[in-house]
Design a protein around this motif. Sequence first.
Motif, PDB file in Angstrom:
ATOM      1  N   LEU A   8       0.841  -1.191   0.000  1.00  0.00           N
ATOM      2  CA  LEU A   8       0.000   0.000   0.000  1.00  0.00           C
ATOM      3  C   LEU A   8       0.878   1.244   0.000  1.00  0.00           C
ATOM      4  N   HIS A   9       0.563   2.159  -0.905  1.00  0.00           N
ATOM      5  CA  HIS A   9       1.224   3.460  -0.969  1.00  0.00           C
ATOM      6  C   HIS A   9       0.151   4.522  -0.757  1.00  0.00           C
ATOM      7  N   GLY A  10       0.183   5.184   0.381  1.00  0.00           N
ATOM      8  CA  GLY A  10      -0.819   6.216   0.616  1.00  0.00           C
ATOM      9  C   GLY A  10      -2.232   5.681   0.606  1.00  0.00           C
ATOM     10  N   ALA A  11      -2.466   4.553   1.279  1.00  0.00           N
ATOM     11  CA  ALA A  11      -3.803   3.968   1.457  1.00  0.00           C
ATOM     12  C   ALA A  11      -4.397   3.395   0.179  1.00  0.00           C
ATOM     13  N   ASN A  12      -3.560   3.137  -0.825  1.00  0.00           N
ATOM     14  CA  ASN A  12      -4.022   2.559  -2.085  1.00  0.00           C
ATOM     15  C   ASN A  12      -2.896   1.753  -2.729  1.00  0.00           C
ATOM     16  N   ALA A  13      -3.239   1.079  -3.819  1.00  0.00           N
ATOM     17  CA  ALA A  13      -2.208   0.425  -4.619  1.00  0.00           C
ATOM     18  C   ALA A  13      -1.374   1.478  -5.344  1.00  0.00           C
ATOM     19  N   PRO A  14      -0.101   1.194  -5.613  1.00  0.00           N
ATOM     20  CA  PRO A  14       0.702   2.107  -6.433  1.00  0.00           C
ATOM     21  C   PRO A  14       0.100   2.260  -7.827  1.00  0.00           C
ATOM     22  N   GLU A  15       0.344   3.395  -8.435  1.00  0.00           N
ATOM     23  CA  GLU A  15      -0.255   3.691  -9.745  1.00  0.00           C
ATOM     24  C   GLU A  15       0.112   2.653 -10.795  1.00  0.00           C
ATOM     25  N   ILE A  16       1.325   2.123 -10.746  1.00  0.00           N
ATOM     26  CA  ILE A  16       1.753   1.155 -11.750  1.00  0.00           C
ATOM     27  C   ILE A  16       0.905  -0.120 -11.685  1.00  0.00           C
ATOM     28  N   VAL A  17       0.370  -0.444 -10.509  1.00  0.00           N
ATOM     29  CA  VAL A  17      -0.526  -1.596 -10.373  1.00  0.00           C
ATOM     30  C   VAL A  17      -1.837  -1.319 -11.109  1.00  0.00           C
ATOM     31  N   TYR A  18      -2.357  -0.105 -10.958  1.00  0.00           N
ATOM     32  CA  TYR A  18      -3.567   0.266 -11.699  1.00  0.00           C
ATOM     33  C   TYR A  18      -3.337   0.125 -13.208  1.00  0.00           C
ATOM     34  N   LYS A  19      -2.175   0.566 -13.672  1.00  0.00           N
ATOM     35  CA  LYS A  19      -1.870   0.479 -15.103  1.00  0.00           C
ATOM     36  C   LYS A  19      -1.866  -0.970 -15.562  1.00  0.00           C
ATOM     37  N   TRP A  20      -1.292  -1.842 -14.751  1.00  0.00           N
ATOM     38  CA  TRP A  20      -1.234  -3.259 -15.115  1.00  0.00           C
ATOM     39  C   TRP A  20      -2.643  -3.842 -15.227  1.00  0.00           C
ATOM     40  N   LYS A  59      -5.445  -2.265 -15.837  1.00  0.00           N
ATOM     41  CA  LYS A  59      -6.139  -1.676 -16.984  1.00  0.00           C
ATOM     42  C   LYS A  59      -5.686  -2.281 -18.308  1.00  0.00           C
ATOM     43  N   ASN A  60      -4.468  -2.808 -18.360  1.00  0.00           N
ATOM     44  CA  ASN A  60      -3.946  -3.407 -19.586  1.00  0.00           C
ATOM     45  C   ASN A  60      -4.329  -4.873 -19.756  1.00  0.00           C
ATOM     46  N   LEU A  61      -5.019  -5.440 -18.779  1.00  0.00           N
ATOM     47  CA  LEU A  61      -5.430  -6.836 -18.889  1.00  0.00           C
ATOM     48  C   LEU A  61      -6.470  -7.014 -19.993  1.00  0.00           C
ATOM     49  N   PRO A  62      -6.463  -8.170 -20.655  1.00  0.00           N
ATOM     50  CA  PRO A  62      -7.570  -8.478 -21.569  1.00  0.00           C
ATOM     51  C   PRO A  62      -8.839  -8.742 -20.762  1.00  0.00           C
ATOM     52  N   LYS A  63      -9.966  -8.805 -21.421  1.00  0.00           N
ATOM     53  CA  LYS A  63     -11.213  -9.095 -20.726  1.00  0.00           C
ATOM     54  C   LYS A  63     -11.098 -10.415 -19.964  1.00  0.00           C
ATOM     55  N   GLY A  64     -11.611 -10.409 -18.743  1.00  0.00           N
ATOM     56  CA  GLY A  64     -11.343 -11.523 -17.850  1.00  0.00           C
ATOM     57  C   GLY A  64     -12.251 -12.722 -17.973  1.00  0.00           C
ATOM     58  N   ASN A  65     -13.451 -12.543 -18.524  1.00  0.00           N
ATOM     59  CA  ASN A  65     -14.411 -13.652 -18.607  1.00  0.00           C
ATOM     60  C   ASN A  65     -14.592 -14.346 -17.258  1.00  0.00           C
ATOM     61  N   LYS A  66     -14.686 -13.520 -16.221  1.00  0.00           N
ATOM     62  CA  LYS A  66     -14.937 -13.986 -14.849  1.00  0.00           C
ATOM     63  C   LYS A  66     -13.786 -14.803 -14.251  1.00  0.00           C
ATOM     64  N   THR A  67     -12.577 -14.619 -14.780  1.00  0.00           N
ATOM     65  CA  THR A  67     -11.417 -15.250 -14.148  1.00  0.00           C
ATOM     66  C   THR A  67     -11.328 -14.790 -12.694  1.00  0.00           C
ATOM     67  N   LYS A  68     -11.031 -15.715 -11.807  1.00  0.00           N
ATOM     68  CA  LYS A  68     -11.015 -15.396 -10.383  1.00  0.00           C
ATOM     69  C   LYS A  68      -9.736 -14.653  -9.996  1.00  0.00           C
ATOM     70  N   VAL A  69      -9.902 -13.739  -9.036  1.00  0.00           N
ATOM     71  CA  VAL A  69      -8.788 -12.909  -8.574  1.00  0.00           C
ATOM     72  C   VAL A  69      -8.790 -12.862  -7.050  1.00  0.00           C
ATOM     73  N   ALA A  70      -7.595 -12.968  -6.478  1.00  0.00           N
ATOM     74  CA  ALA A  70      -7.384 -12.732  -5.049  1.00  0.00           C
ATOM     75  C   ALA A  70      -6.376 -11.597  -4.912  1.00  0.00           C
ATOM     76  N   GLU A 107     -13.099  -5.579 -11.725  1.00  0.00           N
ATOM     77  CA  GLU A 107     -14.491  -5.863 -12.068  1.00  0.00           C
ATOM     78  C   GLU A 107     -14.892  -5.196 -13.380  1.00  0.00           C
ATOM     79  N   ARG A 108     -14.353  -4.008 -13.646  1.00  0.00           N
ATOM     80  CA  ARG A 108     -14.630  -3.353 -14.932  1.00  0.00           C
ATOM     81  C   ARG A 108     -14.056  -4.140 -16.099  1.00  0.00           C
ATOM     82  N   GLN A 109     -12.998  -4.910 -15.823  1.00  0.00           N
ATOM     83  CA  GLN A 109     -12.374  -5.733 -16.862  1.00  0.00           C
ATOM     84  C   GLN A 109     -12.972  -7.141 -16.908  1.00  0.00           C
ATOM     85  N   ASP A 110     -14.073  -7.344 -16.187  1.00  0.00           N
ATOM     86  CA  ASP A 110     -14.805  -8.611 -16.174  1.00  0.00           C
ATOM     87  C   ASP A 110     -14.047  -9.733 -15.463  1.00  0.00           C
TER      88      ASP A 110
END
Length: 294
Positions: free
Chosen positions: A58-70, A72-83, A108-111
């Motif tokens: 956690l950086h400043g109560a959130n994920a680092p920006e580079i994690v957000y970028k990663w 957002k670059n994912l292909p559509k997930g088709n409900k692939t599970k995430v932890a 969730e926006r990336q399915d």
Amino acid sequence: MNKIKIIFYTGTGGSKIIAELIKNKLIDMNYDVFLEKISKNNLVSQKSCDLIILIFPLHGANAPEIVYKWIKNLPKGNKTKVAIISISAGGEVIFNRAGRLSSIKLFERQDYKVFYENSLIMPSNFLIPTPDYLSRALLNILPEKIDLIIDDLVNEKIRKINPPIIDKCISKVFEIEKIGVKILGKTIKANENCNGCGLCEKICSCGNISMNNKKPKFKFMCNFCTACLYYCPNKALQPSIFKMTILKNGYDINSFIKNNMKDENFSDEDIMELTESIYWSGLRDYLLYSNKKV
């Protein structure tokens, strides 16, 4: 659930240690596991899997920006599970409890289906150092905490947290940290001890450093992970402002583990005494009251 992808972002090494421990335990259980580090050179993940385990500090109560970028670059997930597993020095306290929420929403926006979230504590690399005794206690209990998380994951236990509204507000406000760390990173300067080795450029995960006439130049893309500051062999780098955020004695988690870890019994009384400060209250809960859960 056979193929598992462990994704981690790290600055000073804590996330990497945790990711490798999880990987090794899952391989021992005969899962097909592969490991990826998020960096400027790895912002697109192509390998398909049944489960993504994302680990970040956690950086400043959130994920680092580079994690957000990663994400957002994912292909559509088709409900692939995430932890999602976040790492902090303070535990599940008010500044951290909503720290995974923005990442969950992006998935969730990336399915993708985020079914599990949790947190782990590692020794602090920012502002106030974790006392050595507590650092050893945290590292001693880490394998047990990881075993509990793995047990949850292989049994596909649903663990979602709805943080209090105050936590959500703090997390939202602290998104401004993404700009603040860029400014702070831009102020980093090399002093006369710099020998132009270029290590800082090589280890910068964000591509924020370039060498010019054997001197590092800092751009406006910093996550302030502090890797360049702590791993410079000549201690030649220092921010021009907020210098107190950098630990005076440095930070090297791998050396600490190598030189300080030993068989040791940790007294509840000692832990209670060392965590009397509100700053370490999250460690008290984590070390004393959460042995059967995380």
